[in-house]
Design an enzyme around this catalytic site. Structure first.
Site, PDB file in Angstrom:
ATOM      1  N   ASN A  98       0.805  -1.188   0.012  1.00 28.37           N
ATOM      2  CA  ASN A  98       0.065  -0.012   0.059  1.00 28.37           C
ATOM      3  C   ASN A  98       1.016   1.084  -0.099  1.00 28.37           C
ATOM      4  O   ASN A  98       0.593   2.098  -0.969  1.00 28.37           O
ATOM      5  CB  ASN A  98      -0.906  -0.239   1.146  1.00 28.37           C
ATOM      6  CG  ASN A  98      -1.688  -1.421   1.439  1.00 28.37           C
ATOM      7  OD1 ASN A  98      -1.158  -2.157   1.558  1.00 28.37           O
ATOM      8  ND2 ASN A  98      -3.025  -1.186   1.402  1.00 28.37           N
ATOM      9  N   THR A 139       2.579  -7.772  -0.948  1.00 29.20           N
ATOM     10  CA  THR A 139       2.384  -7.433   0.586  1.00 29.20           C
ATOM     11  C   THR A 139       1.728  -8.904   1.254  1.00 29.20           C
ATOM     12  O   THR A 139       0.972  -9.600   0.391  1.00 29.20           O
ATOM     13  CB  THR A 139       1.209  -6.465   0.904  1.00 29.20           C
ATOM     14  OG1 THR A 139       0.946  -6.546   1.971  1.00 29.20           O
ATOM     15  CG2 THR A 139      -0.022  -6.746   0.066  1.00 29.20           C
ATOM     16  N   ASP A 150       0.115  -9.020   3.727  1.00 29.36           N
ATOM     17  CA  ASP A 150      -1.333  -8.868   4.311  1.00 29.36           C
ATOM     18  C   ASP A 150      -2.196  -9.051   3.227  1.00 29.36           C
ATOM     19  O   ASP A 150      -3.552  -9.215   3.726  1.00 29.36           O
ATOM     20  CB  ASP A 150      -1.350  -7.352   4.669  1.00 29.36           C
ATOM     21  CG  ASP A 150      -0.466  -7.097   5.899  1.00 29.36           C
ATOM     22  OD1 ASP A 150      -0.205  -8.158   6.784  1.00 29.36           O
ATOM     23  OD2 ASP A 150      -0.120  -5.983   6.124  1.00 29.36           O
ATOM     24  N   ARG A 181      -2.735  -5.643   9.762  1.00 30.22           N
ATOM     25  CA  ARG A 181      -3.168  -4.392  10.522  1.00 30.22           C
ATOM     26  C   ARG A 181      -4.619  -4.080  10.438  1.00 30.22           C
ATOM     27  O   ARG A 181      -5.557  -4.227  11.334  1.00 30.22           O
ATOM     28  CB  ARG A 181      -2.395  -3.356  10.159  1.00 30.22           C
ATOM     29  CG  ARG A 181      -2.687  -2.072  10.857  1.00 30.22           C
ATOM     30  CD  ARG A 181      -1.895  -1.042  10.058  1.00 30.22           C
ATOM     31  NE  ARG A 181      -0.561  -1.108  10.195  1.00 30.22           N
ATOM     32  CZ  ARG A 181       0.235  -0.838  11.308  1.00 30.22           C
ATOM     33  NH1 ARG A 181      -0.463  -0.322  12.192  1.00 30.22           N
ATOM     34  NH2 ARG A 181       1.473  -1.037  11.237  1.00 30.22           N
ATOM     35  N   GLU A 205      -3.035  -9.406  14.755  1.00 33.44           N
ATOM     36  CA  GLU A 205      -2.251  -8.203  15.440  1.00 33.44           C
ATOM     37  C   GLU A 205      -3.178  -7.041  15.287  1.00 33.44           C
ATOM     38  O   GLU A 205      -3.020  -6.002  16.168  1.00 33.44           O
ATOM     39  CB  GLU A 205      -0.957  -7.985  14.910  1.00 33.44           C
ATOM     40  CG  GLU A 205      -0.923  -7.407  13.441  1.00 33.44           C
ATOM     41  CD  GLU A 205       0.691  -7.222  12.836  1.00 33.44           C
ATOM     42  OE1 GLU A 205       1.418  -7.554  13.533  1.00 33.44           O
ATOM     43  OE2 GLU A 205       0.523  -6.628  11.714  1.00 33.44           O
ATOM     44  N   TYR A 254       8.160 -11.985  12.507  1.00 33.86           N
ATOM     45  CA  TYR A 254       8.869 -11.812  11.037  1.00 33.86           C
ATOM     46  C   TYR A 254       8.903 -13.402  10.513  1.00 33.86           C
ATOM     47  O   TYR A 254       9.112 -13.351   9.260  1.00 33.86           O
ATOM     48  CB  TYR A 254      10.287 -11.427  11.395  1.00 33.86           C
ATOM     49  CG  TYR A 254      10.220  -9.785  11.634  1.00 33.86           C
ATOM     50  CD1 TYR A 254       8.782  -9.129  11.636  1.00 33.86           C
ATOM     51  CD2 TYR A 254      11.332  -8.960  11.737  1.00 33.86           C
ATOM     52  CE1 TYR A 254       8.930  -7.642  11.965  1.00 33.86           C
ATOM     53  CE2 TYR A 254      11.265  -7.575  11.939  1.00 33.86           C
ATOM     54  CZ  TYR A 254      10.031  -6.997  12.012  1.00 33.86           C
ATOM     55  OH  TYR A 254       9.989  -5.591  12.211  1.00 33.86           O
ATOM     56  N   GLN A 258       6.671 -15.123   9.546  1.00 28.70           N
ATOM     57  CA  GLN A 258       5.672 -15.227   8.426  1.00 28.70           C
ATOM     58  C   GLN A 258       6.194 -14.779   7.225  1.00 28.70           C
ATOM     59  O   GLN A 258       5.715 -15.215   6.171  1.00 28.70           O
ATOM     60  CB  GLN A 258       4.564 -14.541   8.777  1.00 28.70           C
ATOM     61  CG  GLN A 258       3.798 -14.908  10.125  1.00 28.70           C
ATOM     62  CD  GLN A 258       2.863 -14.042  10.647  1.00 28.70           C
ATOM     63  OE1 GLN A 258       1.889 -13.869  10.606  1.00 28.70           O
ATOM     64  NE2 GLN A 258       3.481 -13.100  11.929  1.00 28.70           N
TER      65      GLN A 258
END
Length: 404
Positions: A108, A136, A138, A182, A237, A295, A297
């Site tokens: 992003n 990413t 995420d 996030r 998280e 980290y 991951q």
């Protein structure tokens, strides 16, 4: 198509396959006669400002291929976000080095960096082709079906929770694992892909797309524990309360933020410790353990999806093709076709930059702490071949003699 040099850079968190994208862009660029040299910027846009370049034109194809299969960011990365003054420094260096093509691999914030650089180049009437290459773990880039880096990280999370489940079966108790994410819960939700038997964990999955209430959480854990004698929990998280405040901020008087204003959620086991403490205190369960995957991951060696590797390479290659044959800047995006195949498109930077994708409601169970079959069907093809399996002994019990 115009003559010039190429700069490739990597931004944001490293992944298991980001080097595939870098190498894809480098090797594809070297095929075009109008490309004079191919540079790699060390530590992203900071490397451009500092004129810290590697001449990747001189690198052997063999070594590039070896680097492509190596996790993490070979060029180094950065979290810096250029403002106008920063961009002016970038242009000064780009012009001095006669660079005409800028490929930035990232998520992003990196896509927003490409947008800013692109806009400032236009204002300065500087001919610079800017292409964002997606990355990413995420999986939160809009427009894309999924993003390179996520499938390998998801594979790691699924395997990690599969292993935790086996451990927890042998020594029952409550286990709480905190996973990166996030605003989007895709990676945490991937923990469900490690389940094989009906009673396998994770038994509870908490995502940032749903409000997190501590008392409800403890009640859910106790219900599962009382029913099965154990409970495995996957927690993002980024979980937050009804006001939108991250649960992690309740632990600290001062919350550290990065250059983009984001609360530092990773790099600490505080959230896991908090949840473990709360469960112990409010449920009375004695054996409660917590981990933060952290980290591990992102760039875990030996846990890479072959699908992820292939697509990461291809978005790098497509970025160069769009830059050479097209007339616009943009972001390479991945689109699913059929049961499982993909197509690539060049999407306007404004449609991607600075936006965040979250898990759709169809992927989240009605109870708010599990995933649906739709999500499992979505993710399974991305994990690639050779996922490990687990087996159990049959319950052929011997009758008691003493009847105690």
């Amino acid at each position: 198509m115009f003559k010039g040099k190429v700069v490739v850079a990597q931004g944001g968190g490293p992944t298991a396959v980001i080097n595939q994208s870098m190498v894809g862009a480098v090797l594809e660029s070297r095929k075009f006669r109008n490309v004079e040299l191919v540079y790699g910027a060390v530590h992203g846009v900071r490397g451009i400002v500092d004129e810290h370049f590697l001449d990747l034109t001189q690198e052997t194809t063999h070594n590039l291929e070896m680097v492509a299969e190596t996790p993490s960011s070979a060029l180094g990365s950065t979290r810096e976000k250029p403002d106008l003054k920063y961009c002016q420094e970038i242009f000064k260096v780009l012009k001095a080095h006669e660079i005409g093509y800028f490929f930035y691999i990232g998520g992003n914030d990196s896509s927003d960096t490409v947008r800013i650089v692109s806009e400032e180049a236009a204002k300065a009437d500087y001919g610079l082709r800017c292409i964002h290459i997606p990355k990413t773990i995420d999986n939160d880039l809009v427009v894309n079906d999924h993003t390179p880096g996520f499938p390998s990280a998801a594979r790691f999370v699924a395997q990690a929770f599969s292993g935790v489940n086996l451990d927890n079966q042998a020594l029952p108790g409550v286990y709480i694992g905190v996973v990166m994410g996030r605003h989007a819960g895709f990676l945490t939700a991937a923990s469900a892909l490690g389940k094989k038997f009906q009673d396998d964990g994770p038994h509870l999955i908490y995502l940032p797309e749903r409000t997190f209430d501590v008392d409800t959480f403890v009640s859910d854990v106790k219900e599962v524990y009382d029913r099965t004698g154990r409970c495995i929990v996957a927690v993002s998280e980024g979980i937050h309360d009804a006001s939108g405040e991250p649960i992690i901020t309740k632990l600290a008087e001062e919350v550290e933020r990065d250059a983009h204003g984001n609360v530092q959620l990773s790099g600490t086991g505080a959230l896991a410790d908090l949840l473990v403490s709360v469960v112990k205190k409010k449920s009375g369960i004695k054996r409660v353990r917590g981990d933060t995957l952290g980290y591990l991951q992102r760039s875990f060696v030996g846990c890479v999806s072959d699908v992820d590797q292939r697509e990461a390479r291809e978005v790098g290659e497509k970025a160069v093709q769009y830059a050479m044959w097209g007339q616009t800047n943009g972001s390479v995006t991945i689109h699913r076709t059929g049961f499982y195949s993909v197509d690539y498109q060049l999407t306007p930077l404004l449609d991607v930059a600075g936006k965040t994708r979250t898990m759709p409601d169809s992927f989240i169970a009605a109870n708010g702490h599990d995933v649906t079959t739709d999500f499992l069907m979505y993710l399974r093809p991305l994990l690639g071949r050779g996922m490990p399996d687990a087996y159990r002994l049959r319950d052929n019990r011997v009758a008691k003699v003493l009847n105690r």
